[in-house]
Design a protein around this motif. Structure first.
Motif, PDB file in Angstrom:
ATOM      1  N   LYS A 180       0.774  -1.461  -0.026  1.00 12.25           N
ATOM      2  CA  LYS A 180       0.036  -0.306  -0.190  1.00 12.25           C
ATOM      3  C   LYS A 180       0.696   1.429   0.118  1.00 12.25           C
ATOM      4  O   LYS A 180       0.514   2.529  -0.695  1.00 12.25           O
ATOM      5  CB  LYS A 180      -1.338  -0.246   0.609  1.00 12.25           C
ATOM      6  CG  LYS A 180      -2.410  -1.070   0.784  1.00 12.25           C
ATOM      7  CD  LYS A 180      -2.849  -0.398   2.229  1.00 12.25           C
ATOM      8  CE  LYS A 180      -3.840  -1.629   1.677  1.00 12.25           C
ATOM      9  NZ  LYS A 180      -5.069  -1.638   3.357  1.00 12.25           N
ATOM     10  N   LEU A 181       2.067   1.526   1.213  1.00 16.21           N
ATOM     11  CA  LEU A 181       2.908   2.094   0.668  1.00 16.21           C
ATOM     12  C   LEU A 181       3.382   2.701  -0.590  1.00 16.21           C
ATOM     13  O   LEU A 181       3.421   3.602  -0.981  1.00 16.21           O
ATOM     14  CB  LEU A 181       4.141   2.317   1.646  1.00 16.21           C
ATOM     15  CG  LEU A 181       3.772   1.934   2.880  1.00 16.21           C
ATOM     16  CD1 LEU A 181       4.717   2.554   3.955  1.00 16.21           C
ATOM     17  CD2 LEU A 181       3.192   3.671   3.234  1.00 16.21           C
ATOM     18  N   ARG A 182       3.993   1.873  -1.685  1.00 14.69           N
ATOM     19  CA  ARG A 182       4.366   1.655  -2.386  1.00 14.69           C
ATOM     20  C   ARG A 182       3.387   1.938  -4.076  1.00 14.69           C
ATOM     21  O   ARG A 182       3.816   2.792  -4.373  1.00 14.69           O
ATOM     22  CB  ARG A 182       5.171  -0.085  -3.246  1.00 14.69           C
ATOM     23  CG  ARG A 182       6.120   0.381  -2.061  1.00 14.69           C
ATOM     24  CD  ARG A 182       7.440  -1.417  -2.916  1.00 14.69           C
ATOM     25  NE  ARG A 182       8.581  -1.172  -1.751  1.00 14.69           N
ATOM     26  CZ  ARG A 182       9.403  -2.566  -2.437  1.00 14.69           C
ATOM     27  NH1 ARG A 182       8.857  -2.880  -2.658  1.00 14.69           N
ATOM     28  NH2 ARG A 182      10.311  -2.338  -1.506  1.00 14.69           N
ATOM     29  N   GLN A 183       2.238   1.696  -3.269  1.00 17.38           N
ATOM     30  CA  GLN A 183       1.054   2.179  -4.812  1.00 17.38           C
ATOM     31  C   GLN A 183       0.766   3.761  -4.198  1.00 17.38           C
ATOM     32  O   GLN A 183       0.617   4.398  -5.010  1.00 17.38           O
ATOM     33  CB  GLN A 183      -0.096   1.167  -4.110  1.00 17.38           C
ATOM     34  CG  GLN A 183      -0.321  -0.243  -4.599  1.00 17.38           C
ATOM     35  CD  GLN A 183      -1.244  -0.833  -4.035  1.00 17.38           C
ATOM     36  OE1 GLN A 183      -1.800  -0.698  -3.307  1.00 17.38           O
ATOM     37  NE2 GLN A 183      -1.821  -2.227  -4.812  1.00 17.38           N
ATOM     38  N   ARG A 184       1.295   3.968  -2.924  1.00 14.20           N
ATOM     39  CA  ARG A 184       0.874   5.483  -2.432  1.00 14.20           C
ATOM     40  C   ARG A 184       1.589   5.992  -3.468  1.00 14.20           C
ATOM     41  O   ARG A 184       1.638   7.382  -4.156  1.00 14.20           O
ATOM     42  CB  ARG A 184       0.592   6.041  -0.860  1.00 14.20           C
ATOM     43  CG  ARG A 184      -0.233   6.994  -1.209  1.00 14.20           C
ATOM     44  CD  ARG A 184       0.202   7.004   0.277  1.00 14.20           C
ATOM     45  NE  ARG A 184      -0.564   5.983   1.362  1.00 14.20           N
ATOM     46  CZ  ARG A 184      -0.460   5.453   2.383  1.00 14.20           C
ATOM     47  NH1 ARG A 184       0.563   5.843   2.899  1.00 14.20           N
ATOM     48  NH2 ARG A 184      -1.098   4.384   2.801  1.00 14.20           N
ATOM     49  N   HIS A 185       2.950   5.655  -3.079  1.00 16.95           N
ATOM     50  CA  HIS A 185       4.191   6.526  -4.284  1.00 16.95           C
ATOM     51  C   HIS A 185       3.482   6.234  -5.586  1.00 16.95           C
ATOM     52  O   HIS A 185       4.331   7.816  -5.851  1.00 16.95           O
ATOM     53  CB  HIS A 185       5.831   5.303  -3.724  1.00 16.95           C
ATOM     54  CG  HIS A 185       6.731   6.232  -3.924  1.00 16.95           C
ATOM     55  ND1 HIS A 185       7.361   7.241  -3.510  1.00 16.95           N
ATOM     56  CD2 HIS A 185       7.403   5.853  -5.265  1.00 16.95           C
ATOM     57  CE1 HIS A 185       8.721   7.653  -4.500  1.00 16.95           C
ATOM     58  NE2 HIS A 185       9.177   6.789  -5.227  1.00 16.95           N
ATOM     59  N   ARG A 186       3.631   5.512  -5.928  1.00 16.40           N
ATOM     60  CA  ARG A 186       3.136   5.078  -7.326  1.00 16.40           C
ATOM     61  C   ARG A 186       2.106   5.739  -7.370  1.00 16.40           C
ATOM     62  O   ARG A 186       2.508   6.419  -8.935  1.00 16.40           O
ATOM     63  CB  ARG A 186       3.228   3.560  -7.703  1.00 16.40           C
ATOM     64  CG  ARG A 186       3.005   3.645  -9.421  1.00 16.40           C
ATOM     65  CD  ARG A 186       1.456   2.348  -9.630  1.00 16.40           C
ATOM     66  NE  ARG A 186       0.574   2.428  -8.748  1.00 16.40           N
ATOM     67  CZ  ARG A 186       0.258   1.586  -8.790  1.00 16.40           C
ATOM     68  NH1 ARG A 186       0.382   0.321  -9.320  1.00 16.40           N
ATOM     69  NH2 ARG A 186      -0.766   1.214  -8.226  1.00 16.40           N
ATOM     70  N   ASP A 187       1.368   6.751  -6.772  1.00 19.77           N
ATOM     71  CA  ASP A 187      -0.002   7.513  -7.409  1.00 19.77           C
ATOM     72  C   ASP A 187       0.525   8.490  -7.346  1.00 19.77           C
ATOM     73  O   ASP A 187       0.317   9.291  -8.264  1.00 19.77           O
ATOM     74  CB  ASP A 187      -1.042   7.010  -6.574  1.00 19.77           C
ATOM     75  CG  ASP A 187      -1.625   5.062  -6.751  1.00 19.77           C
ATOM     76  OD1 ASP A 187      -1.167   5.237  -7.586  1.00 19.77           O
ATOM     77  OD2 ASP A 187      -2.505   5.675  -5.896  1.00 19.77           O
TER      78      ASP A 187
END
Length: 149
Positions: A13-20
Motif C-alpha cells: 500500500k505504501l508503494r502504491q501510494r508512492h506510485r500514485d
C-alpha cells in the motif's frame, strides 16, 4: 487453516501510494508543458499579427516611424520571450523524462509485490488443498477401516 493474508500488504500500500504520487507529479509536468505550449502558440500568433500590422504601416505610405519602431521593439520582446520559453521547454522535457522514469520504477516496485502476493497466495491455496485432501483421506480411511473391523 487460517485465511490467507499477504504479510507485506502494508508495504504494498505504501508503494502504491508512492506510485500514485509519482503519477500525479508526471501529470503536473504534462500540464505545465501544455500551458507552456499554449503560451508559445499565443506569442507566435501575436508575432504573425504584429508583422502583418508592420506591413500595413509600411504599405500605407504614411509611415509613422515611431509606431514602426515601437512595433519592432515589441516584436523583439516577444521573440526574446520565445527564446526563454524554448529553454524552459527543454528543462521541462528533462523533468518529464525524470518523472516518467520515477513512475516506471515505482510501478515496477508495486508489480514485484503483486507477483510475490500471487505466488504466496497460490502456495497457500495448494497447502490448503493438501490439508483438505489429508482430512478427506483420513475420513475415507476411518470409514473404510470401520467396515473391516
Amino acid at each position: 487453516m487460517a485465511r490467507y493474508q499477504f504479510q507485506l500488504e502494508t508495504l504494498r500500500k505504501l508503494r502504491q501510494r508512492h506510485r500514485d504520487e509519482r503519477s500525479l507529479k508526471l501529470a503536473e509536468a504534462f500540464r505545465a508543458e501544455q500551458i507552456l505550449a499554449d503560451r508559445r502558440s499565443e506569442i507566435d500568433q501575436e508575432i504573425v499579427e504584429l508583422r502583418s500590422h508592420q506591413r500595413g504601416i509600411v504599405e500605407s505610405g504614411n509611415m509613422n516611424t515611431t509606431q514602426l519602431l515601437e512595433s519592432q521593439r515589441y516584436q523583439a520582446s516577444l521573440e526574446s520571450q520565445l527564446q526563454v520559453m524554448s529553454q524552459q521547454a527543454s528543462t521541462l522535457n528533462e523533468e518529464i523524462e525524470r518523472r516518467r522514469e520515477a513512475l516506471v520504477e515505482a510501478d515496477r516496485e508495486v508489480r514485484v509485490l503483486d507477483k510475490l502476493d500471487e505466488r504466496r497466495h497460490g502456495e497457500h491455496r495448494l497447502e490448503r488443498q493438501r490439508d483438505e485432501a489429508k482430512v478427506l483421506d483420513e475420513i475415507g480411511l476411518r470409514r473404510h477401516g470401520g467396515a473391516f473391523s
